[in-house]
Scaffold this motif. Structure first.
Motif, PDB file in Angstrom:
ATOM      1  N   UNK A  28     -22.383  -0.888  -4.727  1.00  0.00           N
ATOM      2  CA  UNK A  28     -21.372  -0.853  -3.661  1.00  0.00           C
ATOM      3  C   UNK A  28     -22.006  -1.164  -2.314  1.00  0.00           C
ATOM      4  N   UNK A  29     -21.363  -1.999  -1.488  1.00  0.00           N
ATOM      5  CA  UNK A  29     -21.960  -2.392  -0.209  1.00  0.00           C
ATOM      6  C   UNK A  29     -22.021  -1.271   0.823  1.00  0.00           C
ATOM      7  N   UNK A  30     -21.350  -0.143   0.564  1.00  0.00           N
ATOM      8  CA  UNK A  30     -21.359   0.951   1.539  1.00  0.00           C
ATOM      9  C   UNK A  30     -22.309   2.074   1.135  1.00  0.00           C
ATOM     10  N   UNK A  31     -23.187   1.823   0.164  1.00  0.00           N
ATOM     11  CA  UNK A  31     -24.104   2.870  -0.286  1.00  0.00           C
ATOM     12  C   UNK A  31     -25.511   2.302  -0.441  1.00  0.00           C
ATOM     13  N   UNK A  32     -26.542   3.112  -0.169  1.00  0.00           N
ATOM     14  CA  UNK A  32     -27.915   2.661  -0.427  1.00  0.00           C
ATOM     15  C   UNK A  32     -28.151   2.488  -1.922  1.00  0.00           C
ATOM     16  N   UNK A  33     -29.184   1.731  -2.258  1.00  0.00           N
ATOM     17  CA  UNK A  33     -29.533   1.575  -3.665  1.00  0.00           C
ATOM     18  C   UNK A  33     -31.037   1.432  -3.782  1.00  0.00           C
ATOM     19  N   UNK A  34     -31.542   1.652  -4.960  1.00  0.00           N
ATOM     20  CA  UNK A  34     -32.971   1.509  -5.199  1.00  0.00           C
ATOM     21  C   UNK A  34     -33.249   0.123  -5.763  1.00  0.00           C
ATOM     22  N   UNK A  35     -34.515  -0.277  -5.733  1.00  0.00           N
ATOM     23  CA  UNK A  35     -34.888  -1.564  -6.309  1.00  0.00           C
ATOM     24  C   UNK A  35     -34.637  -1.573  -7.811  1.00  0.00           C
ATOM     25  N   UNK A  36     -34.835  -0.436  -8.460  1.00  0.00           N
ATOM     26  CA  UNK A  36     -34.567  -0.343  -9.893  1.00  0.00           C
ATOM     27  C   UNK A  36     -33.088  -0.614 -10.171  1.00  0.00           C
ATOM     28  N   UNK A  37     -32.197  -0.069  -9.333  1.00  0.00           N
ATOM     29  CA  UNK A  37     -30.766  -0.304  -9.515  1.00  0.00           C
ATOM     30  C   UNK A  37     -30.415  -1.775  -9.294  1.00  0.00           C
ATOM     31  N   UNK A  38     -31.063  -2.400  -8.308  1.00  0.00           N
ATOM     32  CA  UNK A  38     -30.798  -3.813  -8.039  1.00  0.00           C
ATOM     33  C   UNK A  38     -31.192  -4.668  -9.231  1.00  0.00           C
ATOM     34  N   UNK A  39     -32.348  -4.381  -9.804  1.00  0.00           N
ATOM     35  CA  UNK A  39     -32.804  -5.174 -10.946  1.00  0.00           C
ATOM     36  C   UNK A  39     -31.950  -4.909 -12.188  1.00  0.00           C
ATOM     37  N   UNK A  40     -31.442  -3.693 -12.325  1.00  0.00           N
ATOM     38  CA  UNK A  40     -30.593  -3.372 -13.467  1.00  0.00           C
ATOM     39  C   UNK A  40     -29.237  -4.072 -13.377  1.00  0.00           C
ATOM     40  N   UNK A  41     -28.844  -4.465 -12.172  1.00  0.00           N
ATOM     41  CA  UNK A  41     -27.565  -5.138 -11.984  1.00  0.00           C
ATOM     42  C   UNK A  41     -27.619  -6.621 -12.325  1.00  0.00           C
ATOM     43  N   UNK A 241     -36.925   9.063   0.875  1.00  0.00           N
ATOM     44  CA  UNK A 241     -36.551   9.349  -0.508  1.00  0.00           C
ATOM     45  C   UNK A 241     -35.599  10.523  -0.636  1.00  0.00           C
ATOM     46  N   UNK A 242     -35.671  11.480   0.298  1.00  0.00           N
ATOM     47  CA  UNK A 242     -34.837  12.669   0.180  1.00  0.00           C
ATOM     48  C   UNK A 242     -33.583  12.599   1.043  1.00  0.00           C
ATOM     49  N   UNK A 243     -33.316  11.425   1.626  1.00  0.00           N
ATOM     50  CA  UNK A 243     -32.148  11.330   2.507  1.00  0.00           C
ATOM     51  C   UNK A 243     -30.889  11.087   1.682  1.00  0.00           C
ATOM     52  N   UNK A 244     -29.769  11.376   2.281  1.00  0.00           N
ATOM     53  CA  UNK A 244     -28.488  11.147   1.608  1.00  0.00           C
ATOM     54  C   UNK A 244     -27.635  10.249   2.488  1.00  0.00           C
ATOM     55  N   UNK A 245     -26.567   9.741   1.939  1.00  0.00           N
ATOM     56  CA  UNK A 245     -25.670   8.892   2.704  1.00  0.00           C
ATOM     57  C   UNK A 245     -24.856   9.767   3.656  1.00  0.00           C
ATOM     58  N   UNK A 246     -24.961   9.487   4.923  1.00  0.00           N
ATOM     59  CA  UNK A 246     -24.264  10.288   5.927  1.00  0.00           C
ATOM     60  C   UNK A 246     -23.029   9.556   6.415  1.00  0.00           C
ATOM     61  N   UNK A 247     -22.057  10.291   6.997  1.00  0.00           N
ATOM     62  CA  UNK A 247     -20.890   9.621   7.566  1.00  0.00           C
ATOM     63  C   UNK A 247     -21.276   8.593   8.610  1.00  0.00           C
ATOM     64  N   UNK A 248     -22.364   8.889   9.371  1.00  0.00           N
ATOM     65  CA  UNK A 248     -22.807   7.947  10.387  1.00  0.00           C
ATOM     66  C   UNK A 248     -23.217   6.619   9.754  1.00  0.00           C
ATOM     67  N   UNK A 249     -23.899   6.684   8.607  1.00  0.00           N
ATOM     68  CA  UNK A 249     -24.320   5.466   7.926  1.00  0.00           C
ATOM     69  C   UNK A 249     -23.114   4.663   7.456  1.00  0.00           C
ATOM     70  N   UNK A 250     -22.146   5.348   6.882  1.00  0.00           N
ATOM     71  CA  UNK A 250     -20.980   4.657   6.359  1.00  0.00           C
ATOM     72  C   UNK A 250     -20.129   4.060   7.472  1.00  0.00           C
ATOM     73  N   UNK A 251     -20.264   4.578   8.688  1.00  0.00           N
ATOM     74  CA  UNK A 251     -19.479   4.062   9.805  1.00  0.00           C
ATOM     75  C   UNK A 251     -20.073   2.785  10.386  1.00  0.00           C
ATOM     76  N   UNK A 252     -21.325   2.486  10.050  1.00  0.00           N
ATOM     77  CA  UNK A 252     -21.962   1.299  10.603  1.00  0.00           C
ATOM     78  C   UNK A 252     -21.510   0.045   9.868  1.00  0.00           C
ATOM     79  N   UNK A 256     -25.908  -3.488   9.243  1.00  0.00           N
ATOM     80  CA  UNK A 256     -26.821  -2.549   9.912  1.00  0.00           C
ATOM     81  C   UNK A 256     -27.241  -1.403   8.998  1.00  0.00           C
ATOM     82  N   UNK A 257     -26.683  -1.351   7.786  1.00  0.00           N
ATOM     83  CA  UNK A 257     -27.030  -0.246   6.901  1.00  0.00           C
ATOM     84  C   UNK A 257     -28.395  -0.507   6.270  1.00  0.00           C
TER      85      UNK A 257
END
Length: 261
Positions: A28-41, A241-252, A256-257
């Motif tokens: 999803x374009x509004x969420x972070x992803x890992x390189x492993x997830x990108x390669x699995x896609x 690594x320990x961060x989560x998706x914040x409302x501020x991130x989703x608002x950008x 810019x994400x």
């Protein structure tokens, strides 16, 4: 790596891969992803020179269309987050119309935004026919008026059938040589006409050679523009690594994400 930016029902890519990955729906374009997830896609299929990879939407048609981002920077982040060295973005919009429309509305257009991405080399494709090169010449005029980097653009003329190239096409190709980095002719290939890229091992020898010529022309244009070897491209910042998706991130804006790598 190929990025299929076209909507599912307007793209031929979903039917070509023989090995299907999780697809664009898994990123999803509004969420972070890992390189492993990108390669699995990634979906894969065998092509000349080895395996090819493509990020496309291969959901069933009745599941509806994905909300794919239009911002080229979002696609660049996807490519950079995956760590791929070479990426082909297959766009599906009328370039000349888009340039003129954005110019008239006083905004930065998609074509200009794609051209502004790090180490971007535009590849303009057209049928090697009178109407095909006429449309191409209009697109080149529009791009020139907008100040887009034609000096590193590649023009690819694809023959729609057997036989010699019409004189009008040869004349247009000669005129374009002085405006762009290279003009490459791709011969008619009945296998592509009938099967697309579903069985790339059956492509004609001249077709494969023309493809290699396109790649060589792109690399030459890139080296002439930015040097050889190419310097490292800009990469999006990684989230802790320990961060989560914040409302501020989703608002950008998507461009810019940041991505988790």
């Amino acid at each position: 790596m190929v990025l299929d930016t076209a909507p599912r029902l307007a793209s031929p890519w979903p039917s070509w891969p023989s090995q299907k990955g999780a697809g664009l729906a898994a990123l999803p374009p509004d969420q972070p992803f890992t390189r492993v997830q990108a390669h699995a896609a990634v979906s894969g299929f065998s092509g000349p020179g080895g395996p090819w990879s493509v990020l496309t939407d291969h959901q069933d048609w009745h599941q509806g269309q994905l909300a794919l981002p239009s911002d080229p920077a979002a696609w660049y982040q996807l490519a950079a987050g995956g760590g791929w060295q070479i990426v082909v973005a297959d766009t599906a919009y009328p370039i000349a119309h888009e340039i003129v429309t954005s110019r008239a509305s006083g905004r930065t257009g998609l074509t200009a935004a794609w051209c502004s991405q790090p180490f971007a080399v535009p590849v303009l494709c057209a049928l090697a026919t009178g109407p095909g090169v006429a449309a191409l010449q209009t697109a080149v005029k529009a791009a020139s008026a907008e100040g887009l980097p034609l000096q590193r653009a590649i023009v690819v003329l694809t023959a729609p059938g057997e036989g010699r190239i019409p004189p009008s096409v040869r004349a247009a190709a000669t005129m374009l040589q002085s405006l762009v980095s290279a003009v490459v002719n791709v011969p008619f290939d009945p296998h592509i006409r009938n099967h697309g890229l579903a069985e790339t091992h059956r492509l004609g020898r001249r077709t494969v050679e023309a493809g290699a010529n396109v790649v060589a022309a792109v690399l030459t244009a890139a080296h002439q523009s930015w040097g050889q070897p190419l310097p490292p491209a800009a990469a999006p910042a990684a989230l802790p690594a320990d961060s989560s998706v914040t409302p501020d991130l989703l608002a950008r804006p998507v461009s810019e994400r940041v991505l988790t790598t």
